[in-house]
Design a protein around this motif. Sequence first.
Motif, PDB file in Angstrom:
ATOM      1  N   ARG A   2       0.823  -1.205   0.000  1.00  0.00           N
ATOM      2  CA  ARG A   2       0.000   0.000   0.000  1.00  0.00           C
ATOM      3  C   ARG A   2       0.865   1.267   0.000  1.00  0.00           C
ATOM      4  O   ARG A   2       0.527   2.245  -0.677  1.00  0.00           O
ATOM      5  N   LEU A   3       1.989   1.251   0.733  1.00  0.00           N
ATOM      6  CA  LEU A   3       2.858   2.427   0.751  1.00  0.00           C
ATOM      7  C   LEU A   3       3.446   2.723  -0.631  1.00  0.00           C
ATOM      8  O   LEU A   3       3.628   3.887  -0.996  1.00  0.00           O
ATOM      9  N   GLU A   4       3.762   1.678  -1.386  1.00  0.00           N
ATOM     10  CA  GLU A   4       4.287   1.903  -2.738  1.00  0.00           C
ATOM     11  C   GLU A   4       3.264   2.630  -3.611  1.00  0.00           C
ATOM     12  O   GLU A   4       3.642   3.356  -4.534  1.00  0.00           O
ATOM     13  N   ARG A   5       1.991   2.442  -3.315  1.00  0.00           N
ATOM     14  CA  ARG A   5       0.951   3.136  -4.075  1.00  0.00           C
ATOM     15  C   ARG A   5       0.687   4.537  -3.522  1.00  0.00           C
ATOM     16  O   ARG A   5       0.365   5.460  -4.274  1.00  0.00           O
ATOM     17  N   LEU A   6       0.800   4.682  -2.196  1.00  0.00           N
ATOM     18  CA  LEU A   6       0.471   5.954  -1.565  1.00  0.00           C
ATOM     19  C   LEU A   6       1.553   7.013  -1.736  1.00  0.00           C
ATOM     20  O   LEU A   6       1.260   8.206  -1.900  1.00  0.00           O
ATOM     21  N   LEU A   7       2.817   6.584  -1.676  1.00  0.00           N
ATOM     22  CA  LEU A   7       3.929   7.528  -1.635  1.00  0.00           C
ATOM     23  C   LEU A   7       4.612   7.652  -2.986  1.00  0.00           C
ATOM     24  O   LEU A   7       4.763   6.659  -3.710  1.00  0.00           O
ATOM     25  N   LYS A   8       5.043   8.836  -3.275  1.00  0.00           N
ATOM     26  CA  LYS A   8       5.860   9.065  -4.457  1.00  0.00           C
ATOM     27  C   LYS A   8       7.284   8.558  -4.173  1.00  0.00           C
ATOM     28  O   LYS A   8       7.706   8.502  -3.012  1.00  0.00           O
ATOM     29  N   PRO A   9       8.046   8.190  -5.208  1.00  0.00           N
ATOM     30  CA  PRO A   9       9.394   7.639  -4.989  1.00  0.00           C
ATOM     31  C   PRO A   9      10.292   8.537  -4.138  1.00  0.00           C
ATOM     32  O   PRO A   9      11.131   8.045  -3.390  1.00  0.00           O
ATOM     33  N   LEU A  65       6.293  -6.304  -4.540  1.00  0.00           N
ATOM     34  CA  LEU A  65       6.977  -5.087  -4.088  1.00  0.00           C
ATOM     35  C   LEU A  65       8.028  -4.690  -5.113  1.00  0.00           C
ATOM     36  O   LEU A  65       9.034  -5.382  -5.282  1.00  0.00           O
ATOM     37  N   ARG A  66       7.822  -3.565  -5.763  1.00  0.00           N
ATOM     38  CA  ARG A  66       8.707  -3.147  -6.854  1.00  0.00           C
ATOM     39  C   ARG A  66       9.695  -2.067  -6.423  1.00  0.00           C
ATOM     40  O   ARG A  66      10.753  -1.912  -7.026  1.00  0.00           O
ATOM     41  N   ARG A  67       9.355  -1.281  -5.405  1.00  0.00           N
ATOM     42  CA  ARG A  67      10.220  -0.177  -4.993  1.00  0.00           C
ATOM     43  C   ARG A  67      10.850  -0.393  -3.627  1.00  0.00           C
ATOM     44  O   ARG A  67      11.621   0.427  -3.145  1.00  0.00           O
ATOM     45  N   THR A  68      10.528  -1.496  -2.986  1.00  0.00           N
ATOM     46  CA  THR A  68      11.035  -1.762  -1.640  1.00  0.00           C
ATOM     47  C   THR A  68      12.400  -2.431  -1.698  1.00  0.00           C
ATOM     48  O   THR A  68      12.616  -3.368  -2.474  1.00  0.00           O
ATOM     49  N   ARG A  69      13.306  -1.972  -0.865  1.00  0.00           N
ATOM     50  CA  ARG A  69      14.625  -2.597  -0.733  1.00  0.00           C
ATOM     51  C   ARG A  69      14.501  -3.763   0.242  1.00  0.00           C
ATOM     52  O   ARG A  69      14.121  -3.567   1.397  1.00  0.00           O
ATOM     53  N   TYR A  70      14.819  -4.952  -0.219  1.00  0.00           N
ATOM     54  CA  TYR A  70      14.686  -6.148   0.605  1.00  0.00           C
ATOM     55  C   TYR A  70      16.036  -6.533   1.189  1.00  0.00           C
ATOM     56  O   TYR A  70      17.029  -6.683   0.473  1.00  0.00           O
ATOM     57  N   LEU A  71      16.083  -6.722   2.527  1.00  0.00           N
ATOM     58  CA  LEU A  71      17.297  -7.137   3.215  1.00  0.00           C
ATOM     59  C   LEU A  71      17.049  -8.501   3.853  1.00  0.00           C
ATOM     60  O   LEU A  71      16.248  -8.620   4.792  1.00  0.00           O
ATOM     61  N   PRO A  72      17.696  -9.563   3.361  1.00  0.00           N
ATOM     62  CA  PRO A  72      17.481 -10.894   3.936  1.00  0.00           C
ATOM     63  C   PRO A  72      18.178 -11.036   5.280  1.00  0.00           C
ATOM     64  O   PRO A  72      19.401 -10.900   5.381  1.00  0.00           O
TER      65      PRO A  72
END
Length: 438
Positions: free
Chosen positions: A21-28, A69-76
Amino acid sequence: MPRPRILVIGAGFAGVECLHRLERLLKPGEAELVLVSPHDYQLYLPLLPHVAAGVVTPQSVAVSLRRRLRRTRYLPGFALGVDTGRRQVTVRTNEGAEWELGYDHLVLAAGSTTRLFDIPGVTEHALGMKTLAQAAYLRDHVIGQLDAAAATNDPEERAERLCFVVVGGGYAGTETAACLELLTREAVRRFPHVDPSLLSWHLVDIAPRLLPEIGERLGDAAMAVLRGRGIEFSLNTSVARVTPRTVELTDGRTLRTRTLVWTAGVAASPLVHTVDTDLVRGRLATTAELTVPGAEGVFAVGDAAAVPDLAKDDGSITPPTAQHSQRQGKAVALNVAARLRGTAMRPYFHRDLGLVVDLGGGYAVSRPLGVELSGLPGQAVARGYHLMALPTVTARTRVLVNWALNATTGSDFVSTGFQDGRPATLPDFEHTGAYRPA
């Protein structure tokens, strides 16, 4: 000026829904989105019994984070501790390195682990059903017991290997017992040297009724169906002690078995004990807006959070269900965005839509919006609910195809060996020993 960092801990229903939802709500340019999770998938937990029974494949319920998730940085890695004063989270990567990760806004969606009680032998000998690896391991283990029973000439050993015990009469334990009993009943026909009458399943729970969450009538209906399949029930009963070959019950009986499946509830992730704030029933106390009092910039949702249940208006907190976690994830995204932009936050409010319990074999009990259903209608609602709740079209298609194949071709009984050589205890699978002490 650097972008504010929104750090989300946990890739379950709440965490992934929040970021989606944040990826849709927030601008990059408004914020940096970061997710910490040991796995690069969102697990659809309600279908784990189907994975253990081989009805659906593990990949079908492991939804790729990169699809959603297209704009989220994933940390394993694992979040081991939270320092709210310095606004930092200690993270251990999957390779073992530790480092500090700062945040401006933190969403704790760390989920839960299997609730363990101070019962001798449970930690060492019980098997769980909380992770994908546990479901895969349990399937291999159950099929392995049938193989070993067919191979031995010792009647006592054969009886032990064909006796299976599940502790927990909620929906997780009931579905696990139901699905695996069907698996073994069908599988044992392929073992000509095993007498099917020796196969036994026991469900143990301290509560006086099966499935108290879904109501008395449906709980009794489910119990009658499972009794008809041969499952034995020990209600108002708990486990006193577990050894590698026995389960001792509080009513004085001893069940000789090599398999104990422990589904006796959940506890919030140990991460909550590293946050310097109040707990309610072992979960982080939150406001109705999902913020954590006394921890500036921190929100908590899902199984790790004690969220006021405004729909009941009786001071209770929301139960740790996938339904509430998913909706809290969406609600907290709105509130994080509001906090970021300096606008008003909204309280979380959701009326429970009811529970579904799929017992396999064309039978389920469901209570959508208070309407009680059982049998095939109940199963149609249960499976329809799961299909709608799965987060991607790909996952829905895979699960639907798996169900269709299983219904038309039946099951195969293969022990994959994927989990061979690894410790099988609950703490090993759920990594509960990795967290900082409280």
